[in-house]
Design a protein around this motif. Structure first.
Motif, PDB file in Angstrom:
ATOM      1  N   ASP A  27       5.263   6.090 -52.053  1.00 42.91           N
ATOM      2  CA  ASP A  27       6.240   6.410 -53.085  1.00 42.91           C
ATOM      3  C   ASP A  27       5.972   7.788 -53.678  1.00 42.91           C
ATOM      4  N   VAL A  28       4.693   8.106 -53.872  1.00 45.71           N
ATOM      5  CA  VAL A  28       4.320   9.413 -54.413  1.00 45.71           C
ATOM      6  C   VAL A  28       4.700  10.528 -53.435  1.00 45.71           C
ATOM      7  N   ILE A  29       4.446  10.308 -52.163  1.00 47.01           N
ATOM      8  CA  ILE A  29       4.791  11.309 -51.151  1.00 47.01           C
ATOM      9  C   ILE A  29       6.309  11.510 -51.099  1.00 47.01           C
ATOM     10  N   ASP A  30       7.052  10.405 -51.131  1.00 47.64           N
ATOM     11  CA  ASP A  30       8.512  10.512 -51.141  1.00 47.64           C
ATOM     12  C   ASP A  30       8.996  11.217 -52.412  1.00 47.64           C
ATOM     13  N   GLY A  31       8.364  10.895 -53.531  1.00 46.06           N
ATOM     14  CA  GLY A  31       8.730  11.542 -54.789  1.00 46.06           C
ATOM     15  C   GLY A  31       8.459  13.035 -54.760  1.00 46.06           C
ATOM     16  N   TYR A  32       7.349  13.413 -54.138  1.00 46.81           N
ATOM     17  CA  TYR A  32       7.000  14.828 -53.970  1.00 46.81           C
ATOM     18  C   TYR A  32       8.100  15.560 -53.209  1.00 46.81           C
ATOM     19  N   ALA A  33       8.637  14.927 -52.161  1.00 48.87           N
ATOM     20  CA  ALA A  33       9.740  15.526 -51.394  1.00 48.87           C
ATOM     21  C   ALA A  33      11.009  15.595 -52.233  1.00 48.87           C
ATOM     22  N   ASP A  34      11.291  14.550 -52.989  1.00 50.32           N
ATOM     23  CA  ASP A  34      12.478  14.549 -53.853  1.00 50.32           C
ATOM     24  C   ASP A  34      12.393  15.663 -54.898  1.00 50.32           C
ATOM     25  N   LEU A  35      11.197  15.864 -55.444  1.00 49.10           N
ATOM     26  CA  LEU A  35      11.017  16.910 -56.452  1.00 49.10           C
ATOM     27  C   LEU A  35      11.219  18.290 -55.819  1.00 49.10           C
ATOM     28  N   ALA A  36      10.738  18.453 -54.595  1.00 47.21           N
ATOM     29  CA  ALA A  36      10.951  19.716 -53.884  1.00 47.21           C
ATOM     30  C   ALA A  36      12.442  19.982 -53.711  1.00 47.21           C
ATOM     31  N   GLU A  37      13.173  18.967 -53.298  1.00 41.85           N
ATOM     32  CA  GLU A  37      14.611  19.145 -53.099  1.00 41.85           C
ATOM     33  C   GLU A  37      15.288  19.550 -54.406  1.00 41.85           C
ATOM     34  N   ALA A  38      14.875  18.938 -55.514  1.00 42.44           N
ATOM     35  CA  ALA A  38      15.461  19.284 -56.813  1.00 42.44           C
ATOM     36  C   ALA A  38      15.141  20.724 -57.199  1.00 42.44           C
ATOM     37  N   LYS A  39      13.908  21.148 -56.975  1.00 41.05           N
ATOM     38  CA  LYS A  39      13.507  22.512 -57.350  1.00 41.05           C
ATOM     39  C   LYS A  39      14.210  23.560 -56.495  1.00 41.05           C
ATOM     40  N   TYR A  40      14.252  23.332 -55.207  1.00 40.23           N
ATOM     41  CA  TYR A  40      14.902  24.309 -54.337  1.00 40.23           C
ATOM     42  C   TYR A  40      16.411  24.335 -54.550  1.00 40.23           C
ATOM     43  N   THR A  41      16.993  23.188 -54.878  1.00 45.06           N
ATOM     44  CA  THR A  41      18.424  23.153 -55.192  1.00 45.06           C
ATOM     45  C   THR A  41      18.704  23.965 -56.445  1.00 45.06           C
ATOM     46  N   ASP A  42      17.845  23.832 -57.449  1.00 46.57           N
ATOM     47  CA  ASP A  42      18.002  24.619 -58.667  1.00 46.57           C
ATOM     48  C   ASP A  42      17.833  26.111 -58.375  1.00 46.57           C
ATOM     49  N   SER A  43      16.883  26.433 -57.504  1.00 45.84           N
ATOM     50  CA  SER A  43      16.688  27.826 -57.099  1.00 45.84           C
ATOM     51  C   SER A  43      17.928  28.367 -56.394  1.00 45.84           C
ATOM     52  N   LEU A  44      18.519  27.554 -55.546  1.00 44.36           N
ATOM     53  CA  LEU A  44      19.738  27.955 -54.845  1.00 44.36           C
ATOM     54  C   LEU A  44      20.887  28.162 -55.832  1.00 44.36           C
ATOM     55  N   ASP A  45      21.037  27.237 -56.765  1.00 39.96           N
ATOM     56  CA  ASP A  45      22.102  27.388 -57.764  1.00 39.96           C
ATOM     57  C   ASP A  45      21.934  28.686 -58.547  1.00 39.96           C
ATOM     58  N   ALA A  46      20.690  28.984 -58.931  1.00 39.76           N
ATOM     59  CA  ALA A  46      20.436  30.219 -59.683  1.00 39.76           C
ATOM     60  C   ALA A  46      20.685  31.451 -58.826  1.00 39.76           C
ATOM     61  N   ALA A  47      20.376  31.374 -57.531  1.00 36.54           N
ATOM     62  CA  ALA A  47      20.624  32.497 -56.634  1.00 36.54           C
ATOM     63  C   ALA A  47      22.122  32.723 -56.448  1.00 36.54           C
ATOM     64  N   ARG A  48      22.896  31.659 -56.464  1.00 37.12           N
ATOM     65  CA  ARG A  48      24.349  31.811 -56.361  1.00 37.12           C
ATOM     66  C   ARG A  48      24.913  32.486 -57.614  1.00 37.12           C
ATOM     67  N   VAL A  49      24.360  32.154 -58.768  1.00 30.98           N
ATOM     68  CA  VAL A  49      24.765  32.840 -59.997  1.00 30.98           C
ATOM     69  C   VAL A  49      24.395  34.319 -59.911  1.00 30.98           C
ATOM     70  N   LEU A  50      23.195  34.601 -59.414  1.00 30.15           N
ATOM     71  CA  LEU A  50      22.766  35.985 -59.214  1.00 30.15           C
ATOM     72  C   LEU A  50      23.708  36.710 -58.249  1.00 30.15           C
ATOM     73  N   ASP A  51      24.051  36.068 -57.160  1.00 29.34           N
ATOM     74  CA  ASP A  51      24.937  36.670 -56.160  1.00 29.34           C
ATOM     75  C   ASP A  51      26.291  37.008 -56.775  1.00 29.34           C
TER      76      ASP A  51
END
Length: 422
Positions: A27-51
């Motif tokens: 569960d912790v390993i799966d959660g670690y992956a879920d957290l990564a997806e959330a962080k990178y998605t937020d990074s992508l959203d911010a990059a789209r605002v920058l673009d």
């Protein structure tokens, strides 16, 4: 990124008596992956605002729209820096990361530079002064590059051209340079001072304004595309998530700890902080053009903390909470969990002191590492010490959680400081 050595933290872990059940580790390993997806998605959203901000600036250049593009770049760094604990231990991330966050860069590859500090030539880099923006056709060291049209594909071809890591043509720092320009202040006050008129169709300063705009637009588009790739890698059936799914529980936990330990010790405490402090060199600043290094370091440390705690707050306030390493450690050794959380808090306090000093305008990070600045040097050393100290507790986590053997990235600046001057 530079890597100058390794320190090994080996453990014999067996997910055995007194520890949470294997499913809890999964569960912790799966959660670690879920957290990564959330962080990178937020990074992508911010990059789209920058673009979008960059497109608006290029469409109608002005001092105001230029300031808005720079503010969007600063915002975009906040979520991305919190992803960096995923780089180490996850090959899919490590192989990708250089596209978006490679540094330091020889900015003369991209645009005009003041050679009084930058220099005229480099024995290591044939493309040191190639200046793609000024030269539609580049012929260097027997290589010819058609740069007549500046596109994302051209930037990909130029990135680390000639096998030189400093030939950074893409990512956050290429965009940063194009927005701020060189910081010519050394360890004195002041960031880069590029004028918005470097992009003006009328009254263009420093020449090649149209091609400079083409480069900035292409770099921004490519950043978005590269972040889309890494979000997909952490999505269902993506490469990064699949790699974790195929690991044993011990290997998955080891991957998490490798990321936390390597960023904490060798990368952040060592290559990004101690090296610059030893050399008193502003060129070792991570976000050197914008004088944003205090935030870059702070959010790197924050990323370590939120991976351990299994929580992340996006730029829009959305909170993600997942089964965490903290949960697992607390179930096995509550005292060790308290020690780890205390060490993380101490690091955030130390890094927060650096950030506060810069945010209040007292002095920027490059001034703090300057020669003879005892107070600033001490603040930076305090952050380094806290990061090293928390890494020792990460070592204890490895020995408690039955992870596979891990290699935590080291740094000559910490492990063999004399080698820095050789």
């Amino acid at each position: 990124m530079r890597s100058t050595g390794f320190i090994s933290f080996a453990s014999v872990l067996a997910l055995g008596a007194g520890m949470a059940q294997a499913q809890s580790a999964r569960d912790v390993i799966d959660g670690y992956a879920d957290l990564a997806e959330a962080k990178y998605t937020d990074s992508l959203d911010a990059a789209r605002v920058l673009d979008a901000a960059i497109d608006a600036f290029i469409s109608s250049p002005s001092e105001e729209s230029f300031a808005e593009a720079k503010a969007a770049w600063l915002d975009a760094r906040v979520p991305y820096q919190q992803t960096e604990a995923y780089r180490f231990g996850n090959p899919a991330v490590d192989e990708w990361e250089g596209k978006v966050n490679a540094w330091p860069l020889d900015e003369g590859l991209i645009d005009y530079v003041d050679t009084s500090l930058y220099g005229e030539t480099s024995e290591e880099n044939n493309f040191f002064r190639a200046n793609v923006i000024a030269n539609p056709e580049i012929s260097v060291g027997g290589q010819s590059v058609d740069a007549g049209t500046i596109t994302p594909e051209l930037l990909q071809d130029l990135h680390e051209i000639d096998g030189v890591e400093a030939n950074v043509a893409t990512g956050y720092h290429a965009i940063e340079f194009l927005l701020w320009g060189q910081d010519l202040n050394g360890t004195d006050a002041g960031a880069g001072q590029r004028e918005w008129t470097d992009y003006a169709a009328d009254d263009c300063t420093n020449g090649n304004c149209e091609r400079r705009a083409e480069y900035l637009a292409a770099a921004s588009d490519l950043l978005v595309s590269d972040l889309e790739d890494i979000v997909a890698a952490w999505g269902e059936d993506g490469e990064a998530r699949t790699n974790l799914d195929e690991m044993s529980d011990g290997e998955g936990i080891a991957t998490i700890l490798t990321g936390l330990g390597s960023l904490s010790y060798g990368e952040l405490a060592g290559e990004r902080m101690k090296l610059g402090l030893i050399l008193h060199d502003p060129e070792e600043e991570h976000d050197c053009f914008a004088d944003n290094t205090h935030n870059s370091h702070f959010y790197d440390a924050k990323g370590i903390q939120n991976v351990y705690l299994g929580s992340y707050t996006a730029l829009d306030g959305t909170e993600t909470s997942v089964p965490s390493l903290a949960d697992l450690v607390q179930s096995v050794d509550p005292a060790l969990h308290e020690e780890m959380t205390a060490k993380l808090d101490a690091t955030m306090e130390a890094m927060g002191a650096i950030k506060d000093r810069a945010d209040t305008g007292t002095e920027s990070y490059d001034q703090m590492i300057g020669y003879g600045n005892e107070e600033g040097n001490a603040l930076v050393q305090g952050g380094i010490d806290a990061l090293v100290d928390q890494t020792r507790t990460i070592e204890a986590l490895v020995a408690t959680l039955d992870a596979s053997e891990i290699n935590v990235e080291g740094s000559d600046s910490l492990d063999n400081p004399g080698a820095v001057f050789q």
